[in-house]
Design a protein around this motif. Sequence first.
Motif, mmCIF file in Angstrom:
data_model
loop_
_atom_site.group_PDB
_atom_site.id
_atom_site.type_symbol
_atom_site.label_atom_id
_atom_site.label_comp_id
_atom_site.label_asym_id
_atom_site.label_seq_id
_atom_site.Cartn_x
_atom_site.Cartn_y
_atom_site.Cartn_z
ATOM 1 N N GLY A 41 0.800 -1.221 0.000
ATOM 2 C CA GLY A 41 0.000 0.000 0.000
ATOM 3 C C GLY A 41 0.834 1.273 0.000
ATOM 4 O O GLY A 41 0.302 2.366 0.219
ATOM 5 N N LEU A 42 2.126 1.154 -0.249
ATOM 6 C CA LEU A 42 3.008 2.321 -0.260
ATOM 7 C C LEU A 42 3.011 2.982 -1.634
ATOM 8 O O LEU A 42 2.942 2.292 -2.659
ATOM 9 C CB LEU A 42 4.433 1.906 0.111
ATOM 10 N N GLY A 43 3.103 4.298 -1.660
ATOM 11 C CA GLY A 43 3.150 5.025 -2.916
ATOM 12 C C GLY A 43 4.464 4.809 -3.637
ATOM 13 O O GLY A 43 5.464 4.412 -3.010
ATOM 14 N N PRO A 44 4.501 5.067 -4.936
ATOM 15 C CA PRO A 44 5.702 4.820 -5.741
ATOM 16 C C PRO A 44 6.945 5.536 -5.219
ATOM 17 O O PRO A 44 8.025 4.939 -5.140
ATOM 18 C CB PRO A 44 5.312 5.341 -7.121
ATOM 19 N N GLU A 45 6.816 6.808 -4.864
ATOM 20 C CA GLU A 45 7.973 7.571 -4.402
ATOM 21 C C GLU A 45 8.504 7.025 -3.082
ATOM 22 O O GLU A 45 9.716 6.848 -2.904
ATOM 23 C CB GLU A 45 7.604 9.049 -4.246
ATOM 24 N N ARG A 46 7.581 6.741 -2.160
ATOM 25 C CA ARG A 46 7.969 6.186 -0.854
ATOM 26 C C ARG A 46 8.620 4.817 -1.032
ATOM 27 O O ARG A 46 9.660 4.525 -0.417
ATOM 28 C CB ARG A 46 6.720 6.077 0.029
ATOM 29 N N LEU A 47 8.023 3.977 -1.861
ATOM 30 C CA LEU A 47 8.549 2.640 -2.093
ATOM 31 C C LEU A 47 9.936 2.699 -2.715
ATOM 32 O O LEU A 47 10.839 1.946 -2.317
ATOM 33 C CB LEU A 47 7.601 1.853 -2.993
ATOM 34 N N THR A 48 10.135 3.584 -3.682
ATOM 35 C CA THR A 48 11.442 3.722 -4.333
ATOM 36 C C THR A 48 12.514 4.108 -3.317
ATOM 37 O O THR A 48 13.622 3.568 -3.330
ATOM 38 C CB THR A 48 11.377 4.782 -5.451
ATOM 39 N N THR A 49 12.184 5.038 -2.422
ATOM 40 C CA THR A 49 13.131 5.466 -1.391
ATOM 41 C C THR A 49 13.498 4.307 -0.466
ATOM 42 O O THR A 49 14.674 4.102 -0.137
ATOM 43 C CB THR A 49 12.523 6.609 -0.556
ATOM 44 N N LEU A 50 12.497 3.534 -0.056
ATOM 45 C CA LEU A 50 12.744 2.407 0.847
ATOM 46 C C LEU A 50 13.547 1.306 0.162
ATOM 47 O O LEU A 50 14.463 0.726 0.764
ATOM 48 C CB LEU A 50 11.417 1.845 1.364
ATOM 49 N N LEU A 51 13.234 1.025 -1.084
ATOM 50 C CA LEU A 51 13.984 -0.002 -1.819
ATOM 51 C C LEU A 51 15.433 0.423 -2.018
ATOM 52 O O LEU A 51 16.350 -0.405 -1.940
ATOM 53 C CB LEU A 51 13.325 -0.273 -3.174
ATOM 54 N N ARG A 52 15.645 1.711 -2.230
ATOM 55 C CA ARG A 52 17.012 2.213 -2.371
ATOM 56 C C ARG A 52 17.796 1.976 -1.071
ATOM 57 O O ARG A 52 18.947 1.543 -1.096
ATOM 58 C CB ARG A 52 16.990 3.692 -2.728
ATOM 59 N N MET A 53 17.149 2.272 0.058
ATOM 60 C CA MET A 53 17.799 2.057 1.346
ATOM 61 C C MET A 53 18.066 0.575 1.585
ATOM 62 O O MET A 53 19.160 0.184 2.017
ATOM 63 C CB MET A 53 16.936 2.601 2.485
ATOM 64 N N LEU A 54 17.092 -0.280 1.280
ATOM 65 C CA LEU A 54 17.239 -1.717 1.509
ATOM 66 C C LEU A 54 18.332 -2.313 0.625
ATOM 67 O O LEU A 54 19.073 -3.207 1.065
ATOM 68 C CB LEU A 54 15.904 -2.425 1.258
ATOM 69 N N ARG A 55 18.443 -1.816 -0.596
ATOM 70 C CA ARG A 55 19.514 -2.282 -1.478
ATOM 71 C C ARG A 55 20.874 -1.810 -0.968
ATOM 72 O O ARG A 55 21.840 -2.579 -0.957
ATOM 73 C CB ARG A 55 19.291 -1.777 -2.906
ATOM 74 N N ARG A 56 20.936 -0.556 -0.549
ATOM 75 C CA ARG A 56 22.203 -0.011 -0.031
ATOM 76 C C ARG A 56 22.675 -0.784 1.200
ATOM 77 O O ARG A 56 23.881 -1.023 1.373
ATOM 78 C CB ARG A 56 22.013 1.468 0.305
ATOM 79 N N GLU A 57 21.734 -1.194 2.041
ATOM 80 C CA GLU A 57 22.081 -1.919 3.255
ATOM 81 C C GLU A 57 22.299 -3.417 3.013
ATOM 82 O O GLU A 57 22.686 -4.139 3.924
ATOM 83 C CB GLU A 57 20.977 -1.737 4.308
ATOM 84 N N GLY A 58 22.040 -3.879 1.793
ATOM 85 C CA GLY A 58 22.259 -5.291 1.461
ATOM 86 C C GLY A 58 21.132 -6.211 1.872
ATOM 87 O O GLY A 58 21.286 -7.433 1.856
ATOM 88 N N TYR A 59 19.955 -5.643 2.201
ATOM 89 C CA TYR A 59 18.833 -6.475 2.632
ATOM 90 C C TYR A 59 18.046 -7.037 1.448
ATOM 91 O O TYR A 59 17.406 -8.075 1.566
ATOM 92 C CB TYR A 59 17.900 -5.686 3.544
ATOM 93 N N VAL A 60 18.046 -6.328 0.331
ATOM 94 C CA VAL A 60 17.418 -6.850 -0.881
ATOM 95 C C VAL A 60 18.365 -6.657 -2.054
ATOM 96 O O VAL A 60 19.269 -5.822 -2.003
ATOM 97 C CB VAL A 60 16.055 -6.171 -1.194
ATOM 98 N N GLU A 61 18.145 -7.444 -3.106
ATOM 99 C CA GLU A 61 18.905 -7.324 -4.337
ATOM 100 C C GLU A 61 17.929 -7.322 -5.508
ATOM 101 O O GLU A 61 16.844 -7.903 -5.422
ATOM 102 C CB GLU A 61 19.886 -8.498 -4.489
ATOM 103 N N GLN A 62 18.311 -6.659 -6.576
ATOM 104 C CA GLN A 62 17.486 -6.643 -7.786
ATOM 105 C C GLN A 62 18.128 -7.564 -8.807
ATOM 106 O O GLN A 62 19.301 -7.408 -9.152
ATOM 107 C CB GLN A 62 17.353 -5.220 -8.328
ATOM 108 N N VAL A 63 17.369 -8.552 -9.264
ATOM 109 C CA VAL A 63 17.893 -9.543 -10.204
ATOM 110 C C VAL A 63 17.664 -9.075 -11.641
ATOM 111 O O VAL A 63 17.107 -8.004 -11.885
ATOM 112 C CB VAL A 63 17.249 -10.925 -9.957
ATOM 113 N N ALA A 64 18.096 -9.902 -12.602
ATOM 114 C CA ALA A 64 18.140 -9.499 -14.004
ATOM 115 C C ALA A 64 16.793 -9.033 -14.545
ATOM 116 O O ALA A 64 16.732 -8.104 -15.364
ATOM 117 C CB ALA A 64 18.667 -10.657 -14.849
ATOM 118 N N ASP A 65 15.692 -9.653 -14.134
ATOM 119 C CA ASP A 65 14.386 -9.276 -14.674
ATOM 120 C C ASP A 65 13.755 -8.097 -13.931
ATOM 121 O O ASP A 65 12.607 -7.739 -14.185
ATOM 122 C CB ASP A 65 13.424 -10.468 -14.669
ATOM 123 N N GLY A 66 14.514 -7.482 -13.008
ATOM 124 C CA GLY A 66 14.016 -6.321 -12.288
ATOM 125 C C GLY A 66 13.305 -6.633 -10.993
ATOM 126 O O GLY A 66 12.941 -5.724 -10.243
#
Length: 253
Positions: A41-66
């Motif tokens: 239920g998070l908005g696109p801008e909020r979600l993008t910010t959180l995903l950026r933080m999670l990727r930076r911290e190594g908690y999530v990764e983005q695979v080849a298909d996005g």
Amino acid sequence: MALKHEPTAPYHSAQDALRVLETVARHTAGVTDAELARTTGLGPERLTTLLRMLRREGYVEQVADGAYVTGDALTRLSSVHHRDEALRAKLQRTLDELRDTIGAAVYISRYVDGEISVEQYADGPATPAVNEWVDFRSSAHATAVGKSLLSQLDHNGRRDHLSRHRMTRLTSRTITSDKLLLSRLETQPPTVPHLDLQEYAVGTVCAAVPITAGSMVGCLALSLPVEQAHRLRRATERLNRGAAPVLLSLAIQ
């Protein structure tokens, strides 16, 4: 002892990030940002910010298909073996990054069994740590760390602490009136950082922001030489923004 926790911006960021992380973890084959938005239920801008933080911290990764999958940092923290060591190492890396970003020594502190405890810190030649010339456990009234931690207790908890630790004058700026200190702690909003403007040690200024994970009473703090006091406000804003990854690591444990 009752606590007086009130949500702050880093708390909400960490809670939202946990929701995203839990959703990613449930989708072992990967989940797209569109699916994450629908589920959380998070908005696109909020979600993008959180995903950026999670990727930076190594908690999530983005695979080849996005799509997003869980990252190595989460795998290490989720492991039964060496869990405490992994958390400590993750927090130290986060503190080191904050130190370099802010340009100040940074600290994680907790209130444990009725006492102040500085758990971890990051300093360096250009960002010296505070010289602990008086035990931090007995000087909560004079430090940003102590005031931040005491502010998270209820009135009786604060009075109990002060009854066990005499409010000694450490500098000409130190508050030694328990009535004055308790009044300031009671009226200060939880979103406003606590400051130490040469109250603990001449030549040093500090700021602290609360970090609340479950029942933990904690704070994230920084210190600067008084010659850099003009940087305190901007540095504290950066510290507050950097609190969410610290909270997230503590919440995952």
